[in-house]
Design a protein around this motif. Structure first.
Motif, PDB file in Angstrom:
ATOM      1  N   MET A  19       0.803  -1.223   0.000  1.00 27.20           N
ATOM      2  CA  MET A  19       0.000   0.000   0.000  1.00 27.20           C
ATOM      3  C   MET A  19       0.838   1.276   0.000  1.00 27.20           C
ATOM      4  N   LYS A  20       2.165   1.144   0.079  1.00 27.87           N
ATOM      5  CA  LYS A  20       3.019   2.338   0.095  1.00 27.87           C
ATOM      6  C   LYS A  20       2.841   3.142  -1.183  1.00 27.87           C
ATOM      7  N   GLY A  21       2.722   4.448  -1.017  1.00 25.65           N
ATOM      8  CA  GLY A  21       2.548   5.341  -2.159  1.00 25.65           C
ATOM      9  C   GLY A  21       1.119   5.453  -2.659  1.00 25.65           C
ATOM     10  N   ARG A  22       0.182   4.782  -2.002  1.00 25.96           N
ATOM     11  CA  ARG A  22      -1.228   4.830  -2.413  1.00 25.96           C
ATOM     12  C   ARG A  22      -1.962   5.921  -1.639  1.00 25.96           C
ATOM     13  N   LYS A  23      -2.742   6.725  -2.365  1.00 29.54           N
ATOM     14  CA  LYS A  23      -3.532   7.802  -1.769  1.00 29.54           C
ATOM     15  C   LYS A  23      -4.835   7.227  -1.227  1.00 29.54           C
ATOM     16  N   LEU A  24      -5.164   7.558   0.019  1.00 33.51           N
ATOM     17  CA  LEU A  24      -6.388   7.075   0.661  1.00 33.51           C
ATOM     18  C   LEU A  24      -7.327   8.251   0.915  1.00 33.51           C
ATOM     19  N   LEU A  25      -8.572   8.122   0.456  1.00 38.71           N
ATOM     20  CA  LEU A  25      -9.572   9.181   0.609  1.00 38.71           C
ATOM     21  C   LEU A  25     -10.708   8.737   1.506  1.00 38.71           C
ATOM     22  N   ILE A  26     -11.297   9.684   2.221  1.00 39.58           N
ATOM     23  CA  ILE A  26     -12.516   9.430   2.981  1.00 39.58           C
ATOM     24  C   ILE A  26     -13.684   9.890   2.118  1.00 39.58           C
ATOM     25  N   LEU A  27     -14.613   8.984   1.863  1.00 35.74           N
ATOM     26  CA  LEU A  27     -15.761   9.266   1.001  1.00 35.74           C
ATOM     27  C   LEU A  27     -17.053   9.235   1.796  1.00 35.74           C
ATOM     28  N   ARG A  28     -17.964  10.155   1.451  1.00 36.03           N
ATOM     29  CA  ARG A  28     -19.325  10.157   2.010  1.00 36.03           C
ATOM     30  C   ARG A  28     -20.260   9.798   0.859  1.00 36.03           C
ATOM     31  N   PRO A  29     -20.838   8.586   0.869  1.00 35.59           N
ATOM     32  CA  PRO A  29     -21.773   8.210  -0.197  1.00 35.59           C
ATOM     33  C   PRO A  29     -22.905   9.231  -0.342  1.00 35.59           C
ATOM     34  N   GLN A  30     -23.354   9.405  -1.586  1.00 37.81           N
ATOM     35  CA  GLN A  30     -24.444  10.331  -1.904  1.00 37.81           C
ATOM     36  C   GLN A  30     -25.647   9.536  -2.388  1.00 37.81           C
ATOM     37  N   LEU A  31     -26.802   9.851  -1.838  1.00 39.01           N
ATOM     38  CA  LEU A  31     -28.046   9.165  -2.170  1.00 39.01           C
ATOM     39  C   LEU A  31     -29.012  10.148  -2.820  1.00 39.01           C
ATOM     40  N   VAL A  32     -29.802   9.671  -3.768  1.00 39.01           N
ATOM     41  CA  VAL A  32     -30.851  10.523  -4.336  1.00 39.01           C
ATOM     42  C   VAL A  32     -31.884  10.750  -3.241  1.00 39.01           C
ATOM     43  N   ASP A  33     -32.230  12.002  -3.013  1.00 42.81           N
ATOM     44  CA  ASP A  33     -33.175  12.362  -1.953  1.00 42.81           C
ATOM     45  C   ASP A  33     -34.577  11.913  -2.347  1.00 42.81           C
ATOM     46  N   PRO A  34     -35.237  11.052  -1.552  1.00 42.18           N
ATOM     47  CA  PRO A  34     -36.570  10.588  -1.917  1.00 42.18           C
ATOM     48  C   PRO A  34     -37.626  11.701  -1.888  1.00 42.18           C
ATOM     49  N   GLU A  35     -37.371  12.754  -1.110  1.00 41.17           N
ATOM     50  CA  GLU A  35     -38.298  13.889  -1.050  1.00 41.17           C
ATOM     51  C   GLU A  35     -38.219  14.736  -2.324  1.00 41.17           C
ATOM     52  N   ASP A  36     -37.013  14.845  -2.863  1.00 35.71           N
ATOM     53  CA  ASP A  36     -36.775  15.618  -4.086  1.00 35.71           C
ATOM     54  C   ASP A  36     -35.713  14.889  -4.903  1.00 35.71           C
ATOM     55  N   PRO A  37     -36.125  14.014  -5.832  1.00 34.59           N
ATOM     56  CA  PRO A  37     -35.171  13.190  -6.582  1.00 34.59           C
ATOM     57  C   PRO A  37     -34.180  13.965  -7.447  1.00 34.59           C
ATOM     58  N   THR A  38     -34.322  15.280  -7.531  1.00 36.16           N
ATOM     59  CA  THR A  38     -33.362  16.067  -8.294  1.00 36.16           C
ATOM     60  C   THR A  38     -32.209  16.552  -7.408  1.00 36.16           C
ATOM     61  N   LYS A  39     -32.179  16.106  -6.145  1.00 33.54           N
ATOM     62  CA  LYS A  39     -31.122  16.497  -5.207  1.00 33.54           C
ATOM     63  C   LYS A  39     -30.520  15.258  -4.559  1.00 33.54           C
ATOM     64  N   PHE A  40     -29.340  15.436  -4.007  1.00 35.62           N
ATOM     65  CA  PHE A  40     -28.689  14.376  -3.248  1.00 35.62           C
ATOM     66  C   PHE A  40     -28.772  14.670  -1.765  1.00 35.62           C
ATOM     67  N   ARG A  41     -28.646  13.606  -0.978  1.00 34.92           N
ATOM     68  CA  ARG A  41     -28.465  13.756   0.463  1.00 34.92           C
ATOM     69  C   ARG A  41     -27.298  12.864   0.855  1.00 34.92           C
ATOM     70  N   ASP A  42     -26.635  13.226   1.941  1.00 37.01           N
ATOM     71  CA  ASP A  42     -25.506  12.437   2.414  1.00 37.01           C
ATOM     72  C   ASP A  42     -25.978  11.088   2.931  1.00 37.01           C
ATOM     73  N   GLY A  43     -25.207  10.053   2.628  1.00 38.10           N
ATOM     74  CA  GLY A  43     -25.428   8.759   3.246  1.00 38.10           C
ATOM     75  C   GLY A  43     -25.006   8.848   4.706  1.00 38.10           C
ATOM     76  N   SER A  44     -25.344   7.838   5.501  1.00 34.60           N
ATOM     77  CA  SER A  44     -25.049   7.899   6.928  1.00 34.60           C
ATOM     78  C   SER A  44     -23.669   7.355   7.280  1.00 34.60           C
ATOM     79  N   ASN A  45     -22.978   6.760   6.311  1.00 37.86           N
ATOM     80  CA  ASN A  45     -21.674   6.173   6.611  1.00 37.86           C
ATOM     81  C   ASN A  45     -20.557   6.879   5.843  1.00 37.86           C
TER      82      ASN A  45
END
Length: 102
Positions: A19-45
């Motif tokens: 794993m040396k030299g590998r870049k590690l990122l923290i990602l927040r999954p994005q979900l289509v908002d059920p209230e307004d499907p034209t927007k995203f909301r953050d996932g919980s993890n």
């Protein structure tokens, strides 16, 4: 594949030699908002992903998990479970642009 926003990065000075030299990122999954499907909301993890594409904080990315992560270019010999496979330019949902890269 899943959509996520890059919210940070991880620095690990001691890690598996493969794993040396590998870049590690923290990602927040994005979900289509059920209230307004034209927007995203953050996932919980959050997930940590190996990035070979050069994504940065605030960008929207595509990521894969499990055996799909190891199937990406150069990842087969690595002990990874999550990998960034694309940097997103735009996302359209129901005919409306919900994301555009800056």
């Amino acid at each position: 594949m899943f959509l996520a926003k890059v919210i940070g990065h991880v620095v690990a000075t001691k890690k598996d030699d493969k794993m040396k030299g590998r870049k590690l990122l923290i990602l927040r999954p994005q979900l289509v908002d059920p209230e307004d499907p034209t927007k995203f909301r953050d996932g919980s993890n959050t997930v940590v992903a190996v990035d070979g594409l050069g994504a940065g904080k605030g960008e929207m990315v595509l990521f894969v998990q499990g055996s799909s992560a190891r199937a990406t270019e150069g990842m087969k010999p690595l002990p990874v479970d999550c990998a960034v496979v694309g940097i997103v330019d735009t996302v359209d949902v129901l005919g409306k642009q919900t994301y555009k890269a800056k």
